[in-house]
Design a protein around this motif. Structure first.
Motif, PDB file in Angstrom:
ATOM      1  N   ALA A   1      -7.595  -5.349   0.855  1.00 28.13           N
ATOM      2  CA  ALA A   1      -7.021  -5.862  -0.394  1.00 28.13           C
ATOM      3  C   ALA A   1      -6.185  -4.808  -1.114  1.00 28.13           C
ATOM      4  O   ALA A   1      -5.349  -5.145  -1.958  1.00 28.13           O
ATOM      5  CB  ALA A   1      -8.136  -6.358  -1.312  1.00 28.13           C
ATOM      6  N   ILE A   2      -6.391  -3.525  -0.762  1.00 28.74           N
ATOM      7  CA  ILE A   2      -5.706  -2.425  -1.458  1.00 28.74           C
ATOM      8  C   ILE A   2      -4.676  -1.743  -0.559  1.00 28.74           C
ATOM      9  O   ILE A   2      -3.535  -1.537  -0.941  1.00 28.74           O
ATOM     10  CB  ILE A   2      -6.732  -1.382  -1.973  1.00 28.74           C
ATOM     11  CG1 ILE A   2      -7.696  -2.039  -2.977  1.00 28.74           C
ATOM     12  CG2 ILE A   2      -6.035  -0.179  -2.601  1.00 28.74           C
ATOM     13  CD1 ILE A   2      -8.906  -1.217  -3.323  1.00 28.74           C
ATOM     14  N   ASN A   3      -5.109  -1.402   0.652  1.00 31.07           N
ATOM     15  CA  ASN A   3      -4.248  -0.654   1.572  1.00 31.07           C
ATOM     16  C   ASN A   3      -3.177  -1.536   2.214  1.00 31.07           C
ATOM     17  O   ASN A   3      -3.319  -2.752   2.262  1.00 31.07           O
ATOM     18  CB  ASN A   3      -5.079  -0.005   2.686  1.00 31.07           C
ATOM     19  CG  ASN A   3      -6.047   1.028   2.150  1.00 31.07           C
ATOM     20  OD1 ASN A   3      -5.888   1.524   1.038  1.00 31.07           O
ATOM     21  ND2 ASN A   3      -7.051   1.350   2.918  1.00 31.07           N
ATOM     22  N   THR A   4      -2.159  -0.871   2.740  1.00 31.51           N
ATOM     23  CA  THR A   4      -1.135  -1.606   3.503  1.00 31.51           C
ATOM     24  C   THR A   4      -1.739  -2.030   4.838  1.00 31.51           C
ATOM     25  O   THR A   4      -2.780  -1.504   5.257  1.00 31.51           O
ATOM     26  CB  THR A   4       0.101  -0.718   3.765  1.00 31.51           C
ATOM     27  OG1 THR A   4      -0.288   0.383   4.597  1.00 31.51           O
ATOM     28  CG2 THR A   4       0.705  -0.207   2.472  1.00 31.51           C
ATOM     29  N   ILE A   5      -1.060  -2.947   5.520  1.00 30.13           N
ATOM     30  CA  ILE A   5      -1.519  -3.415   6.839  1.00 30.13           C
ATOM     31  C   ILE A   5      -1.589  -2.251   7.821  1.00 30.13           C
ATOM     32  O   ILE A   5      -2.553  -2.127   8.577  1.00 30.13           O
ATOM     33  CB  ILE A   5      -0.583  -4.530   7.377  1.00 30.13           C
ATOM     34  CG1 ILE A   5      -0.721  -5.811   6.548  1.00 30.13           C
ATOM     35  CG2 ILE A   5      -0.859  -4.823   8.848  1.00 30.13           C
ATOM     36  CD1 ILE A   5      -2.034  -6.546   6.684  1.00 30.13           C
TER      37      ILE A   5
END
Length: 199
Positions: free
Chosen positions: A106-110
């Motif tokens: 939910a926070i980090n990039t893919i």
């Protein structure tokens, strides 16, 4: 109605459709992220259990057994061996917990999420490979600890001991598949779904 007005109507309609599609994609991303986070939450719980299990077993089972049974020299060698295993396992469990906490879809990039998943998978596989060495070492340490208490001339006790040791080893393999490999595969698929939605 003029052509320009028609173009404006279609343009507004397309923008509304795009907005609806973006909202739908965002909703789907959130749903998938929550599913992934639930799986990661249970993995965190299991890793915390891994952290506390070793010290609890040492404090309430292994050390009291050694004191109560007044183990011999072989028993003390076994106690030293199993202490090393539990200390090593403790640090591995702490590292496992740390790697799970790095995965935050939910926070980090893919890309960051996928990189952290790969790190966790590699770590999990390294633990599983080490089990092949550590587990016989642990079984030997326990046999040394109880060597004074067990009658090795009794074939029934030896058979029971062997069945227990082999059974626990295969249960560990099954547990690894169910609670790590299968779960990581599902998480991987969910992150790929989020990636597709973002395109």
């Amino acid at each position: 109605m003029e052509l320009q007005e028609l173009k404006e109507i279609w343009k507004n309609y397309d923008e509304k459709l795009d907005k609806i599609e973006r909202v739908n994609r965002q909703i789907l991303e959130n749903v998938i992220s929550r599913k992934t986070e639930r799986k990661l939450f249970w993995m965190k719980i299991q890793s915390v259990l891994g952290i506390v299990t070793g010290p609890i077993i040492m404090s309430f089972a292994i050390i009291p057994f050694a004191i109560e049974k007044e183990i011999n020299l072989l028993g003390y060698i076994g106690l030293a061996m199993i202490s090393v295993i539990f200390i090593y396992s403790f640090f591995k469990a702490v590292n496992f917990y740390r790697l799970i906490n790095l995965i935050k879809p939910a926070i980090n990039t893919i890309i960051e999420t996928k990189e952290n998943i790969i790190k966790l998978k590699r770590f999990g596989m390294s633990i599983q490979k080490e089990r092949v060495i550590i587990y016989p070492f642990m079984a030997l340490s326990l046999i040394l600890m109880i060597s004074k208490s067990i009658d090795f001339k009794d074939p029934q006790k030896i058979i029971i001991l062997i069945i227990m040791v082999v059974g626990i080893f295969f249960w560990g393999n099954l547990k690894f598949k169910l609670y790590f490999q299968d779960r990581m595969e599902l998480i991987d698929n969910e992150i790929n779904e989020i990636d597709e939605l973002k395109k």
